[in-house]
Design an enzyme around this catalytic site. Structure first.
Site, PDB file in Angstrom:
ATOM      1  N   ASN A 192      20.958 -21.782 -19.888  1.00 53.97           N
ATOM      2  CA  ASN A 192      21.912 -22.355 -20.844  1.00 53.97           C
ATOM      3  C   ASN A 192      21.692 -23.842 -21.122  1.00 53.97           C
ATOM      4  O   ASN A 192      22.639 -24.565 -21.418  1.00 53.97           O
ATOM      5  CB  ASN A 192      23.368 -22.160 -20.369  1.00 53.97           C
ATOM      6  CG  ASN A 192      23.665 -20.696 -20.151  1.00 53.97           C
ATOM      7  OD1 ASN A 192      23.258 -19.864 -20.966  1.00 53.97           O
ATOM      8  ND2 ASN A 192      24.322 -20.370 -19.062  1.00 53.97           N
ATOM      9  N   ARG A 193      20.444 -24.259 -20.984  1.00 55.47           N
ATOM     10  CA  ARG A 193      20.081 -25.660 -21.265  1.00 55.47           C
ATOM     11  C   ARG A 193      20.765 -26.668 -20.329  1.00 55.47           C
ATOM     12  O   ARG A 193      20.778 -27.851 -20.609  1.00 55.47           O
ATOM     13  CB  ARG A 193      20.397 -26.024 -22.737  1.00 55.47           C
ATOM     14  CG  ARG A 193      19.608 -25.195 -23.745  1.00 55.47           C
ATOM     15  CD  ARG A 193      18.132 -25.511 -23.640  1.00 55.47           C
ATOM     16  NE  ARG A 193      17.285 -24.757 -24.566  1.00 55.47           N
ATOM     17  CZ  ARG A 193      16.578 -23.673 -24.254  1.00 55.47           C
ATOM     18  NH1 ARG A 193      16.632 -23.167 -23.032  1.00 55.47           N
ATOM     19  NH2 ARG A 193      15.805 -23.087 -25.130  1.00 55.47           N
TER      20      ARG A 193
END
Ligand SMILES: Cc1cc2nc3c(=O)[nH]c(=O)nc-3n(C[C@H](O)[C@H](O)[C@H](O)COP(=O)(O)O)c2cc1C
Length: 215
Positions: A192-193
């Protein structure tokens, strides 16, 4: 011509970088990561890195070189001192090294200053190279415009004849640089970065300040 790469997307899930797993010195973490990447057998040249310099034209330029040694002092690579990068370093020794170990979802970014290593050390490494590489280093006025490939091939032939049965000396325009780090950032891809970024910054008392950066 156009190509949309908006759908290129990957989730990074291989590892994590948490504060409780790191020591006070970034070179030790660098070594740990380097060994892990080597042991993974997934990276062709673990020691390839980019070095970015600020050129005489004012533009940054980065290119790949090979890391040949690292110690607590820093990172050593070899090149032609009169190349574009050599001239850039002469004018501004502040450089940036970076490693991207794709298969391990890791990046390391090093800011530091480059200085020439001792002639003895450069001699030692030059001697260890195969003859072909030695002649290549002598014949190549790295970064200069040349008329054709023949310039290189003919130059090497002439040198082969000149040094037949003799020791090939290191040219004084070729040698190593030591990059002494002032900051080393370790980047570990996460889902999710929400990647992990830990930066070590050298303080005036030579301790390293450790901070987490937002991804
Ligand atoms: C995998 C790889 C390794 C390289 N290793 C070196 C190296 O150790 N030293 C070097 O001077 N150039 C090396 N090069 C070539 C440099 O990328 C660059 O072309 C050259 O140093 C000239 O750069 P400059 O004109 O910006 O000075 C390597 C290139 C690649 C792709």
């Amino acid at each position: 011509m156009e190509k949309d790469l908006g759908n290129y997307r990957k989730s990074y899930e291989k590892s994590a970088l948490m504060e409780d797993a790191i020591s006070d010195n970034p070179m030790e973490l660098f070594q740990k990561w380097f060994y892990e990447v080597e042991a993974s057998n997934t990276v062709d040249e673990t020691n390839s890195m980019t070095i970015a310099t600020i050129g005489l034209d004012g533009y940054p330029k980065s290119r790949v070189v090979l890391l040949k040694r690292y110690t607590y002092e820093g990172f050593i690579f070899y090149t032609n001192y009169e190349s574009e990068k050599g001239k850039a370093i002469e004018a501004n020794p502040k450089v940036c090294l970076s490693f991207f170990w794709h298969s391990m979802e890791r990046q390391v970014i090093i800011k530091g200053t480059a200085e020439k290593i001792s002639e003895n050390l450069s001699d030692g490494y030059f001697e260890s190279r195969p003859d072909g590489s030695k002649l290549g280093a002598i014949v190549s006025n790295q970064s200069e415009v040349i008329a054709s490939r023949d310039v290189l091939e003919d130059g090497v032939k002439a040198l082969e004849a000149k040094y037949k049965g003799k020791e090939i000396p290191r040219p004084d325009y070729w040698g190593g640089y030591l990059v002494r780090p002032i900051s080393i950032e370790f980047w570990q891809g996460r889902p999710n970065r929400l990647h992990d970024r830990i930066r070590f910054a050298l303080q005036e008392d030579f301790d390293w300040k450790i901070e987490r950066l937002a991804p």
